[in-house]
Design an enzyme around this catalytic site. Structure first.
Site, mmCIF file in Angstrom:
data_model
loop_
_atom_site.group_PDB
_atom_site.id
_atom_site.type_symbol
_atom_site.label_atom_id
_atom_site.label_comp_id
_atom_site.label_asym_id
_atom_site.label_seq_id
_atom_site.Cartn_x
_atom_site.Cartn_y
_atom_site.Cartn_z
ATOM 1 N N ARG A 35 -54.100 17.569 -28.889
ATOM 2 C CA ARG A 35 -55.144 17.490 -27.869
ATOM 3 C C ARG A 35 -55.465 18.915 -27.425
ATOM 4 O O ARG A 35 -54.602 19.592 -26.855
ATOM 5 C CB ARG A 35 -54.734 16.633 -26.672
ATOM 6 C CG ARG A 35 -54.608 15.157 -26.964
ATOM 7 C CD ARG A 35 -54.654 14.301 -25.708
ATOM 8 N NE ARG A 35 -56.001 14.209 -25.165
ATOM 9 C CZ ARG A 35 -56.287 13.645 -23.985
ATOM 10 N NH1 ARG A 35 -55.339 13.162 -23.233
ATOM 11 N NH2 ARG A 35 -57.537 13.588 -23.555
ATOM 12 N N ARG A 39 -50.284 10.689 -21.171
ATOM 13 C CA ARG A 39 -51.408 11.545 -20.825
ATOM 14 C C ARG A 39 -51.060 12.306 -19.556
ATOM 15 O O ARG A 39 -50.080 12.032 -18.892
ATOM 16 C CB ARG A 39 -52.722 10.773 -20.683
ATOM 17 C CG ARG A 39 -52.666 9.310 -20.388
ATOM 18 C CD ARG A 39 -52.551 8.902 -18.932
ATOM 19 N NE ARG A 39 -53.269 9.755 -18.017
ATOM 20 C CZ ARG A 39 -52.842 10.028 -16.797
ATOM 21 N NH1 ARG A 39 -51.691 9.567 -16.372
ATOM 22 N NH2 ARG A 39 -53.538 10.777 -16.001
ATOM 23 N N GLY A 40 -51.896 13.308 -19.263
ATOM 24 C CA GLY A 40 -51.579 14.230 -18.184
ATOM 25 C C GLY A 40 -50.929 15.472 -18.769
ATOM 26 O O GLY A 40 -49.993 15.374 -19.568
ATOM 27 N N ALA A 41 -51.441 16.644 -18.396
ATOM 28 C CA ALA A 41 -51.001 17.882 -19.041
ATOM 29 C C ALA A 41 -49.486 18.087 -19.004
ATOM 30 O O ALA A 41 -48.875 18.385 -20.040
ATOM 31 C CB ALA A 41 -51.726 19.082 -18.415
ATOM 32 N N ASN A 50 -60.585 19.419 -15.905
ATOM 33 C CA ASN A 50 -59.876 18.189 -15.527
ATOM 34 C C ASN A 50 -60.700 17.003 -16.020
ATOM 35 O O ASN A 50 -61.775 17.166 -16.595
ATOM 36 C CB ASN A 50 -59.672 18.138 -14.009
ATOM 37 C CG ASN A 50 -58.669 17.070 -13.589
ATOM 38 O OD1 ASN A 50 -57.568 16.994 -14.142
ATOM 39 N ND2 ASN A 50 -59.038 16.244 -12.638
ATOM 40 N N ASP A 110 -55.981 19.934 -16.336
ATOM 41 C CA ASP A 110 -55.466 20.017 -17.703
ATOM 42 C C ASP A 110 -55.410 21.451 -18.188
ATOM 43 O O ASP A 110 -54.636 21.772 -19.075
ATOM 44 C CB ASP A 110 -56.325 19.169 -18.632
ATOM 45 C CG ASP A 110 -56.037 17.697 -18.459
ATOM 46 O OD1 ASP A 110 -55.234 17.158 -19.242
ATOM 47 O OD2 ASP A 110 -56.588 17.085 -17.536
ATOM 48 N N GLN A 164 -58.282 5.374 -15.376
ATOM 49 C CA GLN A 164 -56.936 5.833 -15.013
ATOM 50 C C GLN A 164 -56.695 5.759 -13.509
ATOM 51 O O GLN A 164 -55.575 5.541 -13.059
ATOM 52 C CB GLN A 164 -56.703 7.260 -15.505
ATOM 53 C CG GLN A 164 -56.641 7.391 -17.016
ATOM 54 C CD GLN A 164 -57.952 7.899 -17.589
ATOM 55 O OE1 GLN A 164 -59.026 7.572 -17.082
ATOM 56 N NE2 GLN A 164 -57.870 8.697 -18.629
#
Length: 346
Positions: free
Chosen positions: A88, A45-47, A245, A235, A194
């Protein structure tokens, strides 16, 4: 820093962030379907990390397409790329990575081995570029941090959300490396924690003092003067500077404005979507209601429904500055972002 993802021979190894901090395990991905599973389930995860994972997944897809005719091969690959793009919707880096790989295919060699090698090298280059970009971002952002400061973060925008080093936590790391006395308050970040699981773990590992706070404590902490600045990731950033975000970021920005605390966003230019004029047009992912209806062994009352948007949009007027690899961008963001994107293309 434990790698977020990497190539091991012809297998994409992805750190399973759902298991952290209790266990450090990697998922071996031998096909694109497995990479998409990791993206959708937040194993990765995380852009920025999603973008690199997408590129690696498309290499696996390219390898799986056995058609000999180059035109038919390219058509099948483009179809696979669109499946990856849909994994996503909010994280713009995913679409950016897909488009970058598609651009390569348009002029790729006809020889299958050469074509595959070209795509593999591009995915490796994207990983290396991401780390270098994050380090540059950290150097620029560290200049905004006082010699003694407590930085509040939301979600995880560290090395785990990227190819390495991190965006928001890259700023924290760079400030600490510059000899500044830094403390971090990590919002726990409901519903998947997170901040508590990942940001706190990274900071403890780095030896940077960190305290976990519940999301609802942000205003109380700022009212007591316990926060000097906020740094979050993103994001997707719209052309006008609106920032999508992790859900709860908007609340942090509102409290920061109320209490006179600078609110900074750290993100690479690849996260800026100049094709999206404002945050109103950013698609917001709605996740599984079960993430909200159950927590730590307790469940909501039977019959209750859930609202579970994964992200929110912070309006640009609440953003003090956007930290990028080319420098710190200030309002009006429609001008500074456009100029920075143009500079990155030259």
């Amino acid at each position: 820093m434990i790698p977020t993802l990497y190539w091991q021979d012809d297998v994409v190894m992805i750190l399973d962030q759902r298991k952290l901090p209790a266990r450090t395990t990697f998922i071996a991905c031998r096909d694109m379907k497995r990479v998409i599973y990791c993206i959708k389930t937040l194993a990765v995860r995380g852009a920025p990390a999603i973008g690199v994972a997408a590129a690696m997944g498309l290499v696996l897809a390219a390898k799986a397409v056995k058609l000999k005719d180059p035109a038919k091969w390219a058509e099948r690959f483009r179809a696979q790329a669109e499946v990856m793009r849909a994994a996503r919707p909010t994280a713009v880096n995913l679409g950016w990575a897909v488009d970058r790989m598609l651009a390569l295919v348009a002029g790729a060699p006809e020889d299958p081995a050469e074509r595959l090698a070209l795509l593999r090298r591009e995915s490796e280059m994207m990983l290396a570029e991401d780390v270098a970009i994050n380090r540059a971002m950290g150097r620029h952002g560290a200049k905004l941090v006082p010699k003694r400061a407590t930085i509040l973060t939301h979600c995880n925008a560290g090395s785990l959300a990227t190819g390495g080093y991190g965006t928001a936590l890259g700023v924290v790391r760079a400030a600490a490396e510059a000899g500044k006395q830094i403390k971090v308050i990590a919002d726990e970040t409901r519903p998947l924690l997170q901040g508590a699981r990942l940001t706190a773990w990274e900071m403890v590992d780095e030896g940077i003092p960190v305290a976990v706070a519940v999301d609802g404590a942000v205003g109380a902490l700022m009212s007591k003067g316990l926060v000097d600045l906020c740094v979050v990731g993103a994001d997707r950033i719209a052309a006008n500077g609106d920032v999508a975000n992790k859900i709860g970021t908007f609340n942090v920005a509102l409290q920061a404005r109320r209490h006179g605390v600078p609110f900074y966003v750290a993100a690479p230019l690849s996260t800026v979507d100049m094709d999206t004029p404002s945050g109103d047009l950013i698609p917001i992912e709605e996740r599984d209601p079960a993430e909200v209806l159950a927590f730590a062994g307790s469940r909501a009352a039977p019959g209750a429904e859930a609202l579970n948007p994964a992200f929110d949009v912070t309006p640009n007027d609440l953003v003090s500055a956007i930290i990028t690899e080319v420098g710190v961008l200030r309002p009006p963001f429609n001008r500074s972002l456009a100029a920075a994107k143009a500079q990155s293309l030259t």
